[in-house]
Design a protein around this motif. Sequence first.
Motif, PDB file in Angstrom:
ATOM      1  N   PHE A   1       0.737  -1.263  -0.003  1.00 38.44           N
ATOM      2  CA  PHE A   1      -0.030  -0.009   0.051  1.00 38.44           C
ATOM      3  C   PHE A   1       0.729   1.220  -0.131  1.00 38.44           C
ATOM      4  CE2 PHE A   1      -0.711  -0.223   4.651  1.00 38.44           C
ATOM      5  CZ  PHE A   1      -0.207   0.991   5.118  1.00 38.44           C
ATOM      6  N   VAL A   2       1.973   1.224   0.669  1.00 39.26           N
ATOM      7  CA  VAL A   2       2.732   2.469   0.309  1.00 39.26           C
ATOM      8  C   VAL A   2       3.213   2.615  -1.025  1.00 39.26           C
ATOM      9  CG1 VAL A   2       5.368   3.208   1.036  1.00 39.26           C
ATOM     10  CG2 VAL A   2       3.696   1.998   2.790  1.00 39.26           C
ATOM     11  N   ILE A   3       3.522   1.632  -1.743  1.00 40.55           N
ATOM     12  CA  ILE A   3       3.771   1.826  -3.260  1.00 40.55           C
ATOM     13  C   ILE A   3       2.736   2.330  -4.188  1.00 40.55           C
ATOM     14  CG2 ILE A   3       4.517   0.547  -5.250  1.00 40.55           C
ATOM     15  CD1 ILE A   3       6.361  -0.997  -3.601  1.00 40.55           C
ATOM     16  N   VAL A   4       1.593   1.804  -3.583  1.00 38.81           N
ATOM     17  CA  VAL A   4       0.235   2.180  -4.334  1.00 38.81           C
ATOM     18  C   VAL A   4       0.090   3.595  -3.789  1.00 38.81           C
ATOM     19  CG1 VAL A   4      -2.185   1.716  -4.597  1.00 38.81           C
ATOM     20  CG2 VAL A   4      -0.571  -0.162  -4.840  1.00 38.81           C
ATOM     21  N   VAL A   5       0.147   3.958  -2.729  1.00 38.07           N
ATOM     22  CA  VAL A   5      -0.181   5.356  -2.329  1.00 38.07           C
ATOM     23  C   VAL A   5       0.596   6.210  -3.108  1.00 38.07           C
ATOM     24  CG1 VAL A   5      -0.251   6.839  -0.270  1.00 38.07           C
ATOM     25  CG2 VAL A   5      -1.542   4.699  -0.231  1.00 38.07           C
ATOM     26  N   ALA A   6       2.037   5.890  -3.230  1.00 36.89           N
ATOM     27  CA  ALA A   6       2.975   6.610  -3.777  1.00 36.89           C
ATOM     28  C   ALA A   6       2.697   6.900  -5.373  1.00 36.89           C
ATOM     29  CB  ALA A   6       4.421   6.028  -3.580  1.00 36.89           C
ATOM     30  N   LEU A   7       2.239   5.954  -5.745  1.00 34.19           N
ATOM     31  CA  LEU A   7       1.776   6.074  -7.312  1.00 34.19           C
ATOM     32  C   LEU A   7       0.518   6.799  -7.564  1.00 34.19           C
ATOM     33  CD1 LEU A   7       1.937   2.178  -8.570  1.00 34.19           C
ATOM     34  CD2 LEU A   7       3.308   4.334  -9.480  1.00 34.19           C
ATOM     35  N   ASP A   8      -0.440   6.894  -6.527  1.00 35.29           N
ATOM     36  CA  ASP A   8      -1.399   7.779  -6.407  1.00 35.29           C
ATOM     37  C   ASP A   8      -1.107   9.322  -6.164  1.00 35.29           C
ATOM     38  OD1 ASP A   8      -4.480   8.380  -6.015  1.00 35.29           O
ATOM     39  OD2 ASP A   8      -3.736   9.177  -4.166  1.00 35.29           O
ATOM     40  N   ARG A   9      -0.086   9.435  -5.366  1.00 30.60           N
ATOM     41  CA  ARG A   9       0.475  10.856  -5.261  1.00 30.60           C
ATOM     42  C   ARG A   9       1.045  11.342  -6.682  1.00 30.60           C
ATOM     43  NH1 ARG A   9      -1.461  12.350  -0.052  1.00 30.60           N
ATOM     44  NH2 ARG A   9      -3.335  11.546  -1.042  1.00 30.60           N
TER      45      ARG A   9
ATOM     46  N   THR B   1      -8.865   4.611   0.607  1.00 27.99           N
ATOM     47  CA  THR B   1      -9.281   3.468  -0.357  1.00 27.99           C
ATOM     48  C   THR B   1      -8.175   2.928  -0.799  1.00 27.99           C
ATOM     49  OG1 THR B   1     -11.132   4.985  -0.793  1.00 27.99           O
ATOM     50  CG2 THR B   1     -10.760   3.150  -2.358  1.00 27.99           C
ATOM     51  N   TRP B   2      -7.057   3.394  -1.222  1.00 33.86           N
ATOM     52  CA  TRP B   2      -5.944   2.730  -1.630  1.00 33.86           C
ATOM     53  C   TRP B   2      -5.269   1.819  -0.687  1.00 33.86           C
ATOM     54  CZ3 TRP B   2      -5.737   2.224  -6.729  1.00 33.86           C
ATOM     55  CH2 TRP B   2      -5.783   3.372  -7.301  1.00 33.86           C
ATOM     56  N   VAL B   3      -5.195   2.277   0.738  1.00 31.52           N
ATOM     57  CA  VAL B   3      -4.683   1.440   1.442  1.00 31.52           C
ATOM     58  C   VAL B   3      -5.450   0.153   1.885  1.00 31.52           C
ATOM     59  CG1 VAL B   3      -4.218   1.539   3.962  1.00 31.52           C
ATOM     60  CG2 VAL B   3      -3.683   3.495   3.016  1.00 31.52           C
ATOM     61  N   ILE B   4      -6.604   0.196   1.932  1.00 30.93           N
ATOM     62  CA  ILE B   4      -7.428  -0.787   1.951  1.00 30.93           C
ATOM     63  C   ILE B   4      -7.478  -1.831   0.952  1.00 30.93           C
ATOM     64  CG2 ILE B   4      -9.876  -1.853   2.365  1.00 30.93           C
ATOM     65  CD1 ILE B   4     -10.401   0.625   4.094  1.00 30.93           C
ATOM     66  N   GLY B   5      -7.494  -1.242  -0.211  1.00 33.16           N
ATOM     67  CA  GLY B   5      -7.765  -1.960  -1.664  1.00 33.16           C
ATOM     68  C   GLY B   5      -6.347  -2.685  -1.706  1.00 33.16           C
ATOM     69  N   ALA B   6      -5.256  -2.078  -1.807  1.00 30.61           N
ATOM     70  CA  ALA B   6      -3.949  -2.172  -1.743  1.00 30.61           C
ATOM     71  C   ALA B   6      -3.723  -3.648  -0.876  1.00 30.61           C
ATOM     72  CB  ALA B   6      -2.853  -1.658  -2.110  1.00 30.61           C
ATOM     73  N   SER B   7      -3.779  -3.324   0.344  1.00 25.34           N
ATOM     74  CA  SER B   7      -3.449  -4.329   1.467  1.00 25.34           C
ATOM     75  C   SER B   7      -4.281  -5.674   1.043  1.00 25.34           C
ATOM     76  CB  SER B   7      -4.079  -4.080   2.824  1.00 25.34           C
ATOM     77  OG  SER B   7      -3.389  -2.827   3.013  1.00 25.34           O
ATOM     78  N   LEU B   8      -5.731  -5.505   0.865  1.00 22.59           N
ATOM     79  CA  LEU B   8      -6.391  -6.798   0.554  1.00 22.59           C
ATOM     80  C   LEU B   8      -5.923  -7.366  -0.993  1.00 22.59           C
ATOM     81  CD1 LEU B   8     -10.017  -5.851   1.533  1.00 22.59           C
ATOM     82  CD2 LEU B   8      -8.354  -7.155   3.062  1.00 22.59           C
TER      83      LEU B   8
END
Lengths: 305, 343, 235
Positions: A89-97, A209-216
Amino acid sequence: MLSRIPQLLFYGLVSGSILALGGIGVSLTYSILRFSNFAHGDMMALGAYLTLALIPVAGTLGIPSAAIGPLSFGPRFIVAAVVGMACTFVIVVALDRLIFRRLRKAGRITLMITTIGIALSMRNALQFFWGPQPQYYTARIQLAIQVPRLAIRVKPDQLFVISVAVLLVALLHLFLRYTKTGKAMRATSDNPSLAQVTGINTERIILWTWVIGASLAALAGVLAGVENKFITPELGWQMLLSIFAAVILGGIGNPYGAILGGVIVGVSEEVSTAFISTGYKPAVAFGILVLMLLIRPTGLLGRRS
Amino acid sequence: MELFVGIINYLVFFAITAGTYGVLSLGLNLQWGYTGLFNIGVAAFYAVGAYASALVSGPPPDMWDGRLVGGFELPFILGILAAALAAGIIAFLIGIPTLRLRADYLAIATIGIAETIRMVLKNEAWLTNGVWGLQQLPSPFYDAIHRGATGFVQTHPDLSPWLRALVLKAYNWFYLFLVIAALFLLYLFLRRLAQSPWGRVLRAIREDEVVASMSGKNVFAFKLQALVLGAMIMGIGGAFYAHYARFISPTSFEPFYGTFIVWVMLILGGTGNNKGAILGAFVVWGTWAGTDFITGYLPLSPTQEASLRIIVIGILLVSILLVRPQGLLPEMRQRRRTPRTPE
Amino acid sequence: MSLLTVDQIVSGYGDMEVLHGVDLRVDPGEILTIIGPNGAGKSTLMKTIFGILTPTAGAIAFQDQDITGLSPDRVVRLGLAYVPQVENVFPSMTVRENLEMGAFVLRGDLRERISRVTELFPVLSKRWKTHVGNMSGGERQMVAMGRALMLDPQLLMLDEPSAALAPNLAATVFERIEAINESGLSILIVEQNAKDSLRLSDRGCVLAAGLKCFEDTGPNILANEDIGRLYLGGE
C-alpha cells in the motif's frame, strides 16, 4: 465426473475467497475514485513478491520459520506477509500521489488507460527482478486430509485461506458500518459532491481506499501463492478477468457484491473443470460476465444508477 | 557500404512492421479517437484477422499439423476479406451486450474476449494447431518476385556485393509497398468518414452521448458500426502481419504486442488524428526497436531486457498522459468544446 | 455588521463564465431569497460561496473572515451549511447515518444534536434505520435539511428547497424553514418559483443573466408587478 463435484465446490470456495479479497479493492476503487483499476491484479502479484522478498528479512530478525500446527508455513511467513501488505500500500499510495492525483480531473478513461500502463510496468518490474519462472514460498509438501463422511479432501492451508478471507471480510464490514472513516467512505461512494459539502476531505478518503484496496490485493496475492504453492509475475493478471467478472456479478461499486460474486465465480470456474478443459477456466468467468451484462448489468446487489 | 545496405534493409523491415501497426492504430482511432469506445482487446481482432487470413489463404495441414480443417490456399485478397469479416463478427458479438453500458464494461469485455481468443488459439488445435501455430504461410507474389531477384543476381555476376544484398531483399520492398498502399487507402477512407455526417455523429457521441441521443440519433447503432468497422481494420492489420511473418502463434497476440503498444501509438501520435495514429505507430515502434539496441549493451538476461523495454513503454504512456495528453499531432477540432451548464 | 458578504464575484464552469460580478449581503437573523430564471446563475452563486467552485475574481467574507476560494471542508467548519437542490442525501445510508455525516467535522457525542434536529423534523425519529434511498421526496428534503443543521450553522443555504415537491409538502418545508429561522439562524434561499419563499423572507433579490438586477424587502418584491410578471409567473 459428478462424484468430483463436492471436491470442486470446496476448491471453488478457496479460490472464491481469494477472488473476493481481490474484488473488494476493485469495487472500492470503482466506487470512490470512479474508475476501473486494471492494475489491481498486478498489485496482487506485487504483494506476493514483496512477501517473498521479506521472508529472508524476517529470518534475519530471528522470527522462527517452523510451521504452525498443520500449516505449511510459520510465523516468519506471516510476518513477511503482513509487512508485504504494508509495503504494497505504500507503493500504491506513492503511485496515487505521483500519477493518479494529477489526473483526477482528466476523466475516467484517461485514468483507466493509466492503470493499464502501470499494470504492465509493475508486472514487468516483477519479472525483471525475479524472472518469469515460478517462485516458491516453501518447499514443504502438505498432504490433504480426507474429511469423514464428506467426499472431499482438504489441506490445512486451504482452510487457512478461507478463514483469513472470512476474518478480513468481517473486519471490513465492521469498519464500513461502524467507524467514522468507514461511514465517510460509504458516503463518498454514495454521493461524492455531497460528501465534500458535509466537510469530508475527499483526498483522505481516497488515501484510505488505496490503503485498504492495496492491502487486500496484496493479501489475495499471497493467499493465491499459498493455495497454488507458487507465484509468477502473471499471477494477478491471470486472475483479473475473474475478479472483474466477480465484481460485475455482485454489482460494481458494492464491496459486499464483490464478495458474493467472488465466491460464485470461484465455484463456477472450479466446477466447470469437471466438464470442460481446465485451460478455459478464465473463459468461464468471461461467460458469466457477458451473461450478467445481458441480463442484469447492475449486478446481483447493485443499485440502479 | 555493407553497413549502409544493412541499415536500409533493416529500415524496410522496420517500416513494414510499423506500417502494420499503423493499420491497427487507425482502426483503434476510429473506435477510440472518433467514437470514444474504450476497446482494450485490440489483440482479439488482430489475432482473429491473422488466423482467418492464414486459414483461408494458407496451406492445408501437413502430417505434423494438429489441424483438421483450414488451409484453402486462396488468394491473398480473399484472406484479407476473411480477416476483416471474422474480426467484424467478433466485434459485433461483443458490442451487443456492452455498448449500451458504461465504458468500463466494454473495456472489461474486450479484455475478456482477447484472453478468451488467446485460449481458443492455444487449446483448439484442430483449427489453430495450438501453441505451435500456423507455419509456412504464403506471402503474396513471393515466389515470382524472389525468383526474379535471385535470377537477376545470377545473370549479373558483376554486381557489386552491396547491390546484390539490396536486390536479394526485393520482396521486402514489394511488401512495404503493399503495406503503405493499404495505409494510404485506409487513411483516405477514414478521412472521408470523419468529414461525413456519419463521422460527425460519432464525434457527437464521443463528446456527449446524452445530447447525441436527444437529437434523435440511435447512439447504440452508431457505436456498434464504429466498433465493427474499427475491428475490421484491425483484422486487416492481422492479415498483413500473418503474410509477412509467415508464421503466427498465440504468443504473437499477447496483450503487450496485440493491444497495449497500439494504445501507446495512438495516444502518443494524437488521439482523434489519423496522421497522428500513423506517426505514433512509427515513433513507438522506433522507440521499441531502439530500446532493443540499448538494452543489448546492458548486462542483463534476455527476459530482463524484454521486461525493461516493456517498462520503458509503460512509463512512456503514463508520461504522455501526464505531460501531453493530446499527443504529437492533436486532433483538429471542428468547433470549440463548450461545457454543459449543470444548472 | 453582515454575516455574509459577497463582493463583485465572477465565477463559472471551466471557460464558461456564469456570474459576471455579483454583490450580495446576508444579515444576521434574516431570511434572504434569491429569485431568477433558470440559468441565471443561482446555483453557481451558491456553489461559489461554498467553495465548490472557485471564483476568478471578487471576494467572499463570512463573519468578517475572508473565505474566497476556501475548500468546502474548511467552509463547513466556519458555520455555513449548504443543501444542494438535487442529490442532497446519501441514498444507501440510513437516516441516522445521514445525520451523522452532517456532523462529520465534529468529534464526540452527537446525541444532543440529533435530538435537536428530530424536534424540528419529528418524522425522522420514527425512521432511523430506513435507507434514505427508499424515502419520498418530502422526507428526503427533511433529511437533507436535518443533515445541514447538525453542525449548528450560522447560515443555512438552501438551493430550491421546494422544487419537485407537491404543494402541501412544500408548505411544510417552508413552515420548517420559518421555525429554523426563529431559532436565530440566518437563511439564504434560492428559488425559481419563489412566492412562498418571499412571503417569509426579510429581503429578496433578483438574479438574471449572471448579474444582480434588483433588491428589496420580501413584501415589496412580491408587490412589484414587473418582477411578478417576469420572474414569478405573473398573476
